[in-house]
Design a protein around this motif. Structure first.
Motif, PDB file in Angstrom:
ATOM      1  N   GLU A 151       0.828  -1.206   0.000  1.00  0.00           N
ATOM      2  CA  GLU A 151       0.000   0.000   0.000  1.00  0.00           C
ATOM      3  C   GLU A 151       0.862   1.257   0.000  1.00  0.00           C
ATOM      4  O   GLU A 151       1.963   1.277   0.549  1.00  0.00           O
ATOM      5  CB  GLU A 151      -0.897   0.035   1.251  1.00  0.00           C
ATOM      6  CG  GLU A 151      -2.101  -0.868   1.201  1.00  0.00           C
ATOM      7  CD  GLU A 151      -3.019  -0.631   2.387  1.00  0.00           C
ATOM      8  OE1 GLU A 151      -4.231  -0.855   2.234  1.00  0.00           O
ATOM      9  OE2 GLU A 151      -2.538  -0.239   3.463  1.00  0.00           O
ATOM     10  N   SER A 152       0.333   2.292  -0.599  1.00  0.00           N
ATOM     11  CA  SER A 152       0.911   3.634  -0.461  1.00  0.00           C
ATOM     12  C   SER A 152      -0.194   4.534   0.068  1.00  0.00           C
ATOM     13  O   SER A 152      -1.367   4.363  -0.273  1.00  0.00           O
ATOM     14  CB  SER A 152       1.420   4.154  -1.813  1.00  0.00           C
ATOM     15  OG  SER A 152       0.357   4.221  -2.755  1.00  0.00           O
ATOM     16  N   TYR A 153       0.177   5.463   0.922  1.00  0.00           N
ATOM     17  CA  TYR A 153      -0.810   6.298   1.599  1.00  0.00           C
ATOM     18  C   TYR A 153      -0.625   7.756   1.195  1.00  0.00           C
ATOM     19  O   TYR A 153       0.485   8.275   1.224  1.00  0.00           O
ATOM     20  CB  TYR A 153      -0.681   6.153   3.118  1.00  0.00           C
ATOM     21  CG  TYR A 153      -0.746   4.717   3.590  1.00  0.00           C
ATOM     22  CD1 TYR A 153      -1.958   4.112   3.894  1.00  0.00           C
ATOM     23  CD2 TYR A 153       0.415   3.958   3.725  1.00  0.00           C
ATOM     24  CE1 TYR A 153      -2.019   2.797   4.334  1.00  0.00           C
ATOM     25  CE2 TYR A 153       0.372   2.644   4.155  1.00  0.00           C
ATOM     26  CZ  TYR A 153      -0.849   2.068   4.463  1.00  0.00           C
ATOM     27  OH  TYR A 153      -0.890   0.757   4.893  1.00  0.00           O
ATOM     28  N   LYS A 154      -1.717   8.377   0.837  1.00  0.00           N
ATOM     29  CA  LYS A 154      -1.685   9.785   0.434  1.00  0.00           C
ATOM     30  C   LYS A 154      -2.629  10.593   1.327  1.00  0.00           C
ATOM     31  O   LYS A 154      -3.614  10.055   1.838  1.00  0.00           O
ATOM     32  CB  LYS A 154      -2.106   9.924  -1.030  1.00  0.00           C
ATOM     33  CG  LYS A 154      -1.201   9.198  -2.016  1.00  0.00           C
ATOM     34  CD  LYS A 154      -1.715   9.338  -3.440  1.00  0.00           C
ATOM     35  CE  LYS A 154      -0.838   8.574  -4.424  1.00  0.00           C
ATOM     36  NZ  LYS A 154      -1.359   8.676  -5.817  1.00  0.00           N
ATOM     37  N   PRO A 155      -2.332  11.876   1.517  1.00  0.00           N
ATOM     38  CA  PRO A 155      -3.223  12.717   2.323  1.00  0.00           C
ATOM     39  C   PRO A 155      -4.657  12.667   1.806  1.00  0.00           C
ATOM     40  O   PRO A 155      -4.895  12.625   0.598  1.00  0.00           O
ATOM     41  CB  PRO A 155      -2.623  14.118   2.179  1.00  0.00           C
ATOM     42  CG  PRO A 155      -1.174  13.874   1.916  1.00  0.00           C
ATOM     43  CD  PRO A 155      -1.123  12.616   1.081  1.00  0.00           C
ATOM     44  N   HIS A 156      -5.588  12.613   2.759  1.00  0.00           N
ATOM     45  CA  HIS A 156      -7.040  12.584   2.504  1.00  0.00           C
ATOM     46  C   HIS A 156      -7.538  11.195   2.094  1.00  0.00           C
ATOM     47  O   HIS A 156      -8.740  11.035   1.853  1.00  0.00           O
ATOM     48  CB  HIS A 156      -7.457  13.612   1.442  1.00  0.00           C
ATOM     49  CG  HIS A 156      -6.930  14.997   1.693  1.00  0.00           C
ATOM     50  ND1 HIS A 156      -7.206  15.690   2.855  1.00  0.00           N
ATOM     51  CD2 HIS A 156      -6.135  15.805   0.946  1.00  0.00           C
ATOM     52  CE1 HIS A 156      -6.612  16.868   2.808  1.00  0.00           C
ATOM     53  NE2 HIS A 156      -5.941  16.966   1.666  1.00  0.00           N
ATOM     54  N   ASP A 157      -6.665  10.180   2.030  1.00  0.00           N
ATOM     55  CA  ASP A 157      -7.128   8.816   1.791  1.00  0.00           C
ATOM     56  C   ASP A 157      -7.926   8.336   2.995  1.00  0.00           C
ATOM     57  O   ASP A 157      -7.530   8.565   4.148  1.00  0.00           O
ATOM     58  CB  ASP A 157      -5.943   7.860   1.567  1.00  0.00           C
ATOM     59  CG  ASP A 157      -5.341   7.985   0.187  1.00  0.00           C
ATOM     60  OD1 ASP A 157      -5.923   8.698  -0.648  1.00  0.00           O
ATOM     61  OD2 ASP A 157      -4.284   7.360  -0.060  1.00  0.00           O
ATOM     62  N   ARG A 158      -9.038   7.666   2.739  1.00  0.00           N
ATOM     63  CA  ARG A 158      -9.830   7.069   3.820  1.00  0.00           C
ATOM     64  C   ARG A 158      -9.413   5.612   3.954  1.00  0.00           C
ATOM     65  O   ARG A 158      -9.463   4.849   2.988  1.00  0.00           O
ATOM     66  CB  ARG A 158     -11.325   7.163   3.520  1.00  0.00           C
ATOM     67  CG  ARG A 158     -11.849   8.588   3.446  1.00  0.00           C
ATOM     68  CD  ARG A 158     -13.343   8.609   3.167  1.00  0.00           C
ATOM     69  NE  ARG A 158     -14.105   8.084   4.280  1.00  0.00           N
ATOM     70  CZ  ARG A 158     -14.513   8.802   5.328  1.00  0.00           C
ATOM     71  NH1 ARG A 158     -14.222  10.086   5.397  1.00  0.00           N
ATOM     72  NH2 ARG A 158     -15.207   8.253   6.288  1.00  0.00           N
ATOM     73  N   ILE A 159      -8.994   5.210   5.146  1.00  0.00           N
ATOM     74  CA  ILE A 159      -8.560   3.839   5.379  1.00  0.00           C
ATOM     75  C   ILE A 159      -9.164   3.311   6.673  1.00  0.00           C
ATOM     76  O   ILE A 159      -9.464   4.070   7.597  1.00  0.00           O
ATOM     77  CB  ILE A 159      -7.023   3.725   5.453  1.00  0.00           C
ATOM     78  CG1 ILE A 159      -6.467   4.631   6.568  1.00  0.00           C
ATOM     79  CG2 ILE A 159      -6.390   4.062   4.110  1.00  0.00           C
ATOM     80  CD1 ILE A 159      -4.980   4.458   6.807  1.00  0.00           C
ATOM     81  N   LYS A 160      -9.334   2.006   6.716  1.00  0.00           N
ATOM     82  CA  LYS A 160      -9.787   1.351   7.938  1.00  0.00           C
ATOM     83  C   LYS A 160      -8.553   0.892   8.705  1.00  0.00           C
ATOM     84  O   LYS A 160      -7.632   0.314   8.123  1.00  0.00           O
ATOM     85  CB  LYS A 160     -10.702   0.166   7.623  1.00  0.00           C
ATOM     86  CG  LYS A 160     -12.093   0.588   7.155  1.00  0.00           C
ATOM     87  CD  LYS A 160     -12.988  -0.623   6.951  1.00  0.00           C
ATOM     88  CE  LYS A 160     -14.439  -0.202   6.716  1.00  0.00           C
ATOM     89  NZ  LYS A 160     -14.619   0.620   5.524  1.00  0.00           N
TER      90      LYS A 160
END
Length: 378
Positions: free
Chosen positions: A170-179
């Motif tokens: 996974e890569s995470y970006k600002p404003h991504d919604r994640i559980k």
């Protein structure tokens, strides 16, 4: 102290859930400290807050004694009787010593105390709320990241997602919604600190509870979970009602339920197997999707020897031993996998004193391998 301040305390009690008495006690103690500090006074004093008219008075408390050694703390019986003839030895006399310009200092002190108490109370409320949700799942929004952490907003507070708890695919970006799965809530001097995870096996379990109504209502139970986040996972499920298919319930119509979980985990493969109290059947199920010919159990060492067809050996072991490793974690049994040819050469298969494995109650519905297919989502 103005009536507006009293109204503010009442409002705080309603909005923040902070007891008015707690704040008042803190203000009184702080005002006493401020009086002693600002006016270089060492005597015992008491602050009287009148909430009827918003006034405040400071009283020095002195013990009635025969001989005065410290006039700041003591008063003679003769002087005490001048104030009130009813005073006797060992009584406590209160004399008003409110300074003329004490209102401004008291107001400033009160403001600081209230601000601090509100902050502490809010932290306490947040800690209580989130500590009750440890080992639970929440939806957050990625705020920012640095070299060590990703910071996830959970509404009232920002949680920390350590690098070790991030999925490698996974890569995470600002404003991504994640559980995320709440692993730990700590008290710190700066307020509650919340740690979350995307790799914890509990995340997979909670996702199934959300997607599968039968798990949520207890009809189907998740007995164990083993996971190598971002790559492959196995879960074992059980239903007390023999008419309920626990594997089918988790898979859902056309794989819809498990596919939703796979999508959330960015393509992580999931094997769903049927739990059994018989280790022979359970271990065979756990090695899905490979075929199993025989399972030999050593109860003392809690180990098993599994015989598989020659052409299924690599499938049973899995890439870099992953399938066997996950099956061992899932079942809690050590698993030694032998090919049929090797087992025959060692003389451990077929066993003359045991029925063929096909005669056990294992059937094709006892396991299900879900391999994410992007075409299925189109």
């Amino acid at each position: 102290m103005s009536t507006e301040f009293i109204d503010a305390l009442t409002l705080l009690e309603k909005e923040k859930g902070i007891s008015r008495e707690v704040i008042i006690d803190a203000i009184e103690a702080a005002v006493v400290s401020a009086y002693k500090r600002n006016f270089n006074q060492a005597q015992n004093v008491r602050v009287d807050l009148n909430f009827g008219n918003g006034s405040m008075r400071v009283f020095a408390r002195k013990d009635v004694v025969e001989q005065v050694f410290d006039s700041r703390l003591e008063i003679s019986e003769e002087e005490a009787k001048k104030i009130n003839p009813s005073y006797e030895l060992n009584d406590v006399v209160e004399i008003e010593v409110t300074p003329k310009n004490f209102g401004r200092i008291a107001a400033q002190t009160a403001k600081q105390v209230v601000t601090q108490r509100v902050r502490e109370a809010e932290r306490g409320i947040i800690y209580s709320e989130f500590s009750d949700r440890e080992e639970d799942i929440m939806t957050g929004i990625v705020e920012r990241q640095d070299s060590r952490f990703i910071y996830v907003s959970l509404g009232k507070i920002e949680a920390i997602l350590p690098q070790s708890e991030q999925m490698p695919n996974e890569s995470y970006k600002p404003h991504d919604r994640i559980k995320v799965f709440l692993t730990k809530v700590e008290r710190t001097t700066k307020g509650p600190q919340i740690y979350v995870s995307r790799t914890h096996p509990g995340l997979l379990k909670r996702l199934f509870e959300i997607e599968v109504p039968e798990i949520f209502d207890g009809t189907v139970e998740i007995r164990s979970v083993s996971r190598e986040a971002g790559d492959r996972s196995k879960i074992s499920v059980y239903a007390a009602n023999p008419e309920v298919d626990p594997v089918g319930a988790c898979v859902g119509p056309k794989g819809a339920r498990v596919q939703a979980i796979v999508n959330e985990l960015k393509g992580e493969k999931i094997d769903i197997v049927k739990w059994s109290e018989d280790p022979v059947v359970f271990v065979a199920n756990a090695l899905s999707p490979s075929q199993v010919l025989d399972v030999q159990v050593n109860e003392e060492e809690k180990s098993t020897t599994v015989v598989v067809p020659d052409f299924q050996l690599s499938l049973a072991i899995g890439k870099r031993g992953q399938n066997a490793r996950l099956a061992a974690k899932l079942t809690g049994w050590k698993i030694d996998i032998k090919s049929e040819t090797d087992a025959r050469a060692l003389g451990i298969y077929p066993r003359p004193d045991a029925p063929l494995f096909q005669d056990t109650d294992l059937d094709d519905d006892d396991s299900y391998e879900y391999d994410f297919d992007e075409d299925a989502t189109e």
